[in-house]
Design an enzyme around this catalytic site. Structure first.
Site, PDB file in Angstrom:
ATOM      1  N   HIS A  96     -33.009  71.242  67.642  1.00 53.05           N
ATOM      2  CA  HIS A  96     -34.451  70.961  67.608  1.00 53.05           C
ATOM      3  C   HIS A  96     -35.015  70.964  66.193  1.00 53.05           C
ATOM      4  O   HIS A  96     -36.217  71.122  66.012  1.00 53.05           O
ATOM      5  CB  HIS A  96     -35.204  71.979  68.492  1.00 53.05           C
ATOM      6  CG  HIS A  96     -34.889  71.849  69.953  1.00 53.05           C
ATOM      7  ND1 HIS A  96     -35.182  72.807  70.897  1.00 53.05           N
ATOM      8  CD2 HIS A  96     -34.288  70.840  70.644  1.00 53.05           C
ATOM      9  CE1 HIS A  96     -34.787  72.392  72.103  1.00 53.05           C
ATOM     10  NE2 HIS A  96     -34.231  71.210  71.965  1.00 53.05           N
ATOM     11  N   ALA A 140     -29.999  90.414  73.742  1.00 48.61           N
ATOM     12  CA  ALA A 140     -28.969  89.657  73.029  1.00 48.61           C
ATOM     13  C   ALA A 140     -28.231  90.534  72.011  1.00 48.61           C
ATOM     14  O   ALA A 140     -26.992  90.534  71.956  1.00 48.61           O
ATOM     15  CB  ALA A 140     -29.618  88.470  72.325  1.00 48.61           C
TER      16      ALA A 140
END
Ligand code: OAD
Length: 257
Positions: free
Chosen positions: A125, A237
């Site tokens: 992106h 994470a």
């Protein structure tokens, strides 16, 4: 979100098997950077709960009100400037060094993987530090342009826009192709900190599964990907990636002893 909410323990068979994977492909999303203090997009505290994407993240919006769009990106750039790589970013940089083949694909535009030391990062992106001229297409990472208070102009006279992919735009083709090839060829695919709602990035885990890979999802929430994953590591994470990398490292050390 507190770490105590999750056990952050790896399933035993995953700890045993982790070293057998030869090509690891990781897809990251905003959740990994949440631990660096950057807002995610969806959910109650996400950017899209406060701002309307069509007013800030599209070419139409930039054409209508370039200064407003530029200001919003300036704000995100300022927040980013004060942020550091998280434990998750750092763990992935170490894993890249240890694994025989490792592909890191990210939807994030913050450049924190590179800051953590990851070398081969496929950005799907774009990147917040890049500016692209609307007229001639030339790109600049000059900090004077990036941190300009008003919309900067290229030497050709065109306006610079942030070098990110906006709604309705195509992803950089070569990067998407590399990501799809990695998904096809890997034997372990990890989806980390993404809601798996934005395509084509969200299609990568299914491609990996179709080609026989084991799929791990790391996310404190359940997503549409969760039922397909061999392992849903429900938690943060940073904590889970640290455990995975240290399991990988100790198995390598064991195999070489
Ligand atoms: P989202 O905001 O959609 O999803 C973030 C995910 O991270 C959610 O599923 C959270 O549950 C999870 N999460 C939050 N904290 C976490 C943590 N500490 N550890 C692990 N996971 C955590 O963000 P993305 O999926 O990245 O596109 O969004 C994809 C795209 O949508 C973005 O790249 C952006 C946006 O519109 C563009 O700008 C083109």
């Amino acid at each position: 979100m507190s770490s105590e909410k999750f056990s952050h323990a790896l399933p035993r068979e995953l700890t045993q098997d982790i070293v057998k994977y030869r090509h690891i492909c990781v897809l990251t999303g905003a959740g990994i950077s949440a631990e660096s203090g950057l807002a995610t997009f969806r959910g109650k505290d996400g950017l899209w709960a406060k701002f309307r994407p069509e007013e800030l993240a599209s070419l139409d919006a930039f054409m209508r009100n370039s200064e407003l769009v530029w200001e919003w990106y300036q704000h995100r750039r300022q927040v980013l400037r004060a942020s550091k790589a998280s434990a998750g970013h750092l763990a992935l940089a170490v894993w890249e060094q240890l694994a025989s083949e490792f592909t890191l694909v990210t939807q994030n535009v913050d450049g924190l993987h590179q800051l953590a030391g990851s070398r081969n990062v496929i950005e799907l992106h774009g990147n917040l530090q890049v500016n692209r001229c609307l007229n001639c297409g030339s790109e600049s990472t000059d900090v004077e342009i990036t941190f300009s208070e008003r919309v900067p102009h290229c030497h050709c006279g065109g306006k610079f826009r942030p070098g990110v992919v906006w709604f309705g735009e195509m992803l950089p083709e070569a990067n998407l192709e590399r990501a799809m090839t990695a998904a096809e060829n890997c034997d372990l695919f990890l989806s980390v900190g993404t809601s798996s709602q934005v395509y084509p990035a969200a299609a990568l885990p299914a491609i990996a599964l179709d080609h026989g890979a084991i799929l791990i999802e790391i996310n404190p929430e359940v997503t549409s990907l969760t039922p397909l994953a061999h392992y849903h590591l429900q938690g943060e994470a940073g904590a889970y990636l640290r455990l995975l990398v240290s399991a990988y490292e100790s198995k390598i050390a064991h195999d070489h002893s």
